[in-house]
Design a protein around this motif. Structure first.
Motif, PDB file in Angstrom:
ATOM      1  N   SER A  98       0.840  -1.201   0.000  1.00 44.65           N
ATOM      2  CA  SER A  98       0.000   0.000   0.000  1.00 44.65           C
ATOM      3  C   SER A  98       0.875   1.252   0.000  1.00 44.65           C
ATOM      4  CB  SER A  98      -0.935   0.023   1.213  1.00 44.65           C
ATOM      5  OG  SER A  98      -0.204   0.195   2.412  1.00 44.65           O
ATOM      6  N   PHE A  99       0.325   2.310  -0.599  1.00 45.34           N
ATOM      7  CA  PHE A  99       1.005   3.606  -0.607  1.00 45.34           C
ATOM      8  C   PHE A  99      -0.073   4.681  -0.567  1.00 45.34           C
ATOM      9  CE2 PHE A  99       2.838   7.333  -2.714  1.00 45.34           C
ATOM     10  CZ  PHE A  99       3.990   7.502  -1.958  1.00 45.34           C
ATOM     11  N   ASN A 100      -0.032   5.543   0.458  1.00 44.84           N
ATOM     12  CA  ASN A 100      -1.081   6.543   0.646  1.00 44.84           C
ATOM     13  C   ASN A 100      -0.482   7.916   0.925  1.00 44.84           C
ATOM     14  OD1 ASN A 100      -3.316   4.540   0.691  1.00 44.84           O
ATOM     15  ND2 ASN A 100      -2.328   3.888   2.588  1.00 44.84           N
ATOM     16  N   VAL A 101      -1.091   8.934   0.326  1.00 49.78           N
ATOM     17  CA  VAL A 101      -0.737  10.332   0.592  1.00 49.78           C
ATOM     18  C   VAL A 101      -2.037  11.085   0.854  1.00 49.78           C
ATOM     19  CG1 VAL A 101       0.350  12.429  -0.277  1.00 49.78           C
ATOM     20  CG2 VAL A 101       1.252  10.191  -0.955  1.00 49.78           C
ATOM     21  N   TYR A 102      -2.123  11.789   2.002  1.00 47.58           N
ATOM     22  CA  TYR A 102      -3.354  12.515   2.298  1.00 47.58           C
ATOM     23  C   TYR A 102      -3.076  13.629   3.314  1.00 47.58           C
ATOM     24  CZ  TYR A 102      -3.291   9.322   6.318  1.00 47.58           C
ATOM     25  OH  TYR A 102      -2.919   8.608   7.431  1.00 47.58           O
ATOM     26  N   PRO A 103      -3.904  14.677   3.308  1.00 44.53           N
ATOM     27  CA  PRO A 103      -3.734  15.766   4.273  1.00 44.53           C
ATOM     28  C   PRO A 103      -4.421  15.439   5.598  1.00 44.53           C
ATOM     29  CG  PRO A 103      -5.504  16.301   2.774  1.00 44.53           C
ATOM     30  CD  PRO A 103      -4.944  14.982   2.312  1.00 44.53           C
ATOM     31  N   GLN A 104      -3.911  16.038   6.643  1.00 41.97           N
ATOM     32  CA  GLN A 104      -4.551  15.923   7.953  1.00 41.97           C
ATOM     33  C   GLN A 104      -4.735  17.343   8.498  1.00 41.97           C
ATOM     34  OE1 GLN A 104      -3.405  12.851  10.962  1.00 41.97           O
ATOM     35  NE2 GLN A 104      -2.783  14.634  12.170  1.00 41.97           N
ATOM     36  N   TYR A 105      -5.978  17.692   8.788  1.00 41.55           N
ATOM     37  CA  TYR A 105      -6.293  19.051   9.221  1.00 41.55           C
ATOM     38  C   TYR A 105      -6.432  19.111  10.739  1.00 41.55           C
ATOM     39  CZ  TYR A 105      -7.521  19.334   4.270  1.00 41.55           C
ATOM     40  OH  TYR A 105      -7.488  19.270   2.896  1.00 41.55           O
ATOM     41  N   ASN A 106      -5.923  20.189  11.308  1.00 38.98           N
ATOM     42  CA  ASN A 106      -6.097  20.453  12.735  1.00 38.98           C
ATOM     43  C   ASN A 106      -7.065  21.619  12.899  1.00 38.98           C
ATOM     44  OD1 ASN A 106      -4.202  18.460  13.598  1.00 38.98           O
ATOM     45  ND2 ASN A 106      -2.542  19.846  13.001  1.00 38.98           N
ATOM     46  N   TYR A 107      -7.957  21.506  13.875  1.00 43.64           N
ATOM     47  CA  TYR A 107      -9.019  22.493  14.057  1.00 43.64           C
ATOM     48  C   TYR A 107      -8.954  23.123  15.445  1.00 43.64           C
ATOM     49  CZ  TYR A 107     -10.999  20.017  10.018  1.00 43.64           C
ATOM     50  OH  TYR A 107     -11.195  19.441   8.788  1.00 43.64           O
ATOM     51  N   ASP A 108      -9.487  24.349  15.530  1.00 40.74           N
ATOM     52  CA  ASP A 108      -9.630  24.967  16.842  1.00 40.74           C
ATOM     53  C   ASP A 108     -11.002  24.616  17.413  1.00 40.74           C
ATOM     54  OD1 ASP A 108     -11.505  26.550  15.553  1.00 40.74           O
ATOM     55  OD2 ASP A 108     -10.171  28.282  15.359  1.00 40.74           O
ATOM     56  N   TYR A 109     -11.329  25.182  18.565  1.00 38.14           N
ATOM     57  CA  TYR A 109     -12.590  24.852  19.223  1.00 38.14           C
ATOM     58  C   TYR A 109     -13.815  25.313  18.442  1.00 38.14           C
ATOM     59  CZ  TYR A 109      -9.845  23.546  23.309  1.00 38.14           C
ATOM     60  OH  TYR A 109      -8.960  22.928  24.158  1.00 38.14           O
ATOM     61  N   GLU A 110     -13.629  26.265  17.531  1.00 35.58           N
ATOM     62  CA  GLU A 110     -14.754  26.762  16.738  1.00 35.58           C
ATOM     63  C   GLU A 110     -14.892  26.028  15.402  1.00 35.58           C
ATOM     64  OE1 GLU A 110     -14.131  30.922  16.318  1.00 35.58           O
ATOM     65  OE2 GLU A 110     -14.622  31.369  18.418  1.00 35.58           O
ATOM     66  N   GLY A 111     -14.027  25.053  15.180  1.00 37.42           N
ATOM     67  CA  GLY A 111     -14.113  24.275  13.947  1.00 37.42           C
ATOM     68  C   GLY A 111     -13.348  24.847  12.785  1.00 37.42           C
ATOM     69  N   ASN A 112     -12.520  25.848  13.042  1.00 42.84           N
ATOM     70  CA  ASN A 112     -11.722  26.436  11.973  1.00 42.84           C
ATOM     71  C   ASN A 112     -10.394  25.689  11.823  1.00 42.84           C
ATOM     72  OD1 ASN A 112     -13.605  28.638  11.577  1.00 42.84           O
ATOM     73  ND2 ASN A 112     -12.811  29.489  13.513  1.00 42.84           N
ATOM     74  N   ILE A 113      -9.949  25.550  10.582  1.00 41.94           N
ATOM     75  CA  ILE A 113      -8.674  24.881  10.324  1.00 41.94           C
ATOM     76  C   ILE A 113      -7.530  25.776  10.785  1.00 41.94           C
ATOM     77  CG2 ILE A 113      -7.130  23.975   8.550  1.00 41.94           C
ATOM     78  CD1 ILE A 113      -9.586  23.275   6.896  1.00 41.94           C
ATOM     79  N   THR A 114      -6.691  25.239  11.644  1.00 41.48           N
ATOM     80  CA  THR A 114      -5.554  26.008  12.153  1.00 41.48           C
ATOM     81  C   THR A 114      -4.279  25.725  11.371  1.00 41.48           C
ATOM     82  OG1 THR A 114      -5.136  24.280  13.796  1.00 41.48           O
ATOM     83  CG2 THR A 114      -6.530  26.135  14.474  1.00 41.48           C
ATOM     84  N   ASP A 115      -4.096  24.482  10.971  1.00 44.15           N
ATOM     85  CA  ASP A 115      -2.944  24.141  10.139  1.00 44.15           C
ATOM     86  C   ASP A 115      -3.189  22.797   9.465  1.00 44.15           C
ATOM     87  OD1 ASP A 115      -1.207  21.884  11.671  1.00 44.15           O
ATOM     88  OD2 ASP A 115      -2.154  23.229  13.125  1.00 44.15           O
ATOM     89  N   THR A 116      -2.347  22.511   8.497  1.00 44.70           N
ATOM     90  CA  THR A 116      -2.479  21.274   7.722  1.00 44.70           C
ATOM     91  C   THR A 116      -1.126  20.588   7.633  1.00 44.70           C
ATOM     92  OG1 THR A 116      -4.222  22.275   6.367  1.00 44.70           O
ATOM     93  CG2 THR A 116      -3.179  20.270   5.519  1.00 44.70           C
ATOM     94  N   VAL A 117      -1.135  19.284   7.872  1.00 43.34           N
ATOM     95  CA  VAL A 117       0.067  18.482   7.658  1.00 43.34           C
ATOM     96  C   VAL A 117      -0.275  17.404   6.638  1.00 43.34           C
ATOM     97  CG1 VAL A 117       1.037  18.894   9.951  1.00 43.34           C
ATOM     98  CG2 VAL A 117      -0.482  16.941   9.583  1.00 43.34           C
ATOM     99  N   PHE A 118       0.748  16.883   5.997  1.00 40.73           N
ATOM    100  CA  PHE A 118       0.528  15.856   4.986  1.00 40.73           C
ATOM    101  C   PHE A 118       1.142  14.535   5.453  1.00 40.73           C
ATOM    102  CE2 PHE A 118       0.103  19.850   2.809  1.00 40.73           C
ATOM    103  CZ  PHE A 118      -0.991  19.637   1.978  1.00 40.73           C
ATOM    104  N   ILE A 119       0.374  13.473   5.252  1.00 40.43           N
ATOM    105  CA  ILE A 119       0.777  12.135   5.688  1.00 40.43           C
ATOM    106  C   ILE A 119       1.151  11.302   4.466  1.00 40.43           C
ATOM    107  CG2 ILE A 119       0.120  10.091   7.007  1.00 40.43           C
ATOM    108  CD1 ILE A 119       0.022  12.639   8.654  1.00 40.43           C
ATOM    109  N   VAL A 120       2.257  10.591   4.571  1.00 42.18           N
ATOM    110  CA  VAL A 120       2.645   9.623   3.544  1.00 42.18           C
ATOM    111  C   VAL A 120       2.884   8.283   4.235  1.00 42.18           C
ATOM    112  CG1 VAL A 120       4.334   8.962   1.794  1.00 42.18           C
ATOM    113  CG2 VAL A 120       3.681  11.365   2.050  1.00 42.18           C
TER     114      VAL A 120
END
Length: 243
Positions: A98-120
């Protein structure tokens, strides 16, 4: 005219009587063909020592950009493959599973995206044919960058002889049961009418984490591994005629 009617009526009655008699004879013949029988089931098991292991070895990385994550993952994956080959694993026994690439989003308490990291994630399916080196191999690939090892399973390369032995044991077990039943019931055991055989094998699978996830050795020391036994089973159902 009256005589003709009487004769016709007698002829019809005679035909009905003959047909009825003919039907009774057929039923008796069919009943005579019913054969007394007993049905028994037997099982047989043979335990053999595994001679091959299968492992899923994975690398998971995350970073702020896809390219950075991919570079890290590629370096570690290549180092793992090189270590496997240097340790005696053939190229044909190393397969990308298997080989996967996808983003992972981090959210604050209000549901807003604070930052994004990418997973491989990159996983390979490895066949290890020298079980004596398996423990050391797991330690080495971990030191080379593997951070997840999933579901080690063991197998037997050639099951032919073990399957034959398990079938023989199952048939012998069924015959013994049939003889015991016949003796107890006071009947004589006859020829075999039918026989059905089913065989299966049960590998020993190690869930390395105990929780269904990955296994994370901490160093390149020899990881303790037990291959256990490989169980090959056969079951048989036999119908015997009885007198």
């Amino acid at each position: 005219m009256i005589k003709k009617i009487i004769l016709s009526g007698m002829l019809v009655m005679l035909m009905v009587f003959v047909a009825a008699c003919s039907g009774s004879q057929t039923t008796v013949a069919e009943d005579a063909q019913v054969q007394k029988r007993i049905t028994v089931s037997g099982t047989g098991q043979v335990r053999v020592i595994p001679d091959v292991a299968y492992i899923n070895i994975g690398v998971r990385n995350q970073a702020a950009s896809v390219s950075e994550t991919l570079d890290q993952n590629t370096l570690q994956a290549q180092a793992i493959k090189d270590e496997l080959v240097n340790s005696g694993v053939a190229e044909v026994d190393i397969q990308t599973s298997s080989f996967n690439v996808y983003p992972q989003y981090n959210y604050d308490y209000e549901g807003n995206i604070t930052d994004t990291v990418f997973i491989v994630e990159n996983s390979i399916y490895v066949t290890v044919r020298n079980l004596d080196d398996l423990g050391m191999l797991l330690g080495k690939v971990t030191e080379s960058g593997a951070n997840s090892i999933y579901g080690i399973s063991f197998d037997v390369t050639d099951k032919t002889e073990a399957l034959k032995q398990s079938r023989e044991l199952a048939i012998a077990n069924a015959k013994n049961q049939a003889e015991e039943v016949a003796t107890t019931a006071g009947v004589k055991l006859g020829e075999i009418i039918s026989i059905d055989i089913y065989s299966s094998d049960t590998p020993y699978v190690m869930d390395s984490s105990g929780m269904g996830g990955g296994y994370y050795p901490q160093s390149a020391t020899k990881v303790p591994i037990s291959a256990g036994n490989y169980v090959i089973s056969s079951s048989v159902t036999i119908q015997f005629a009885i007198d």
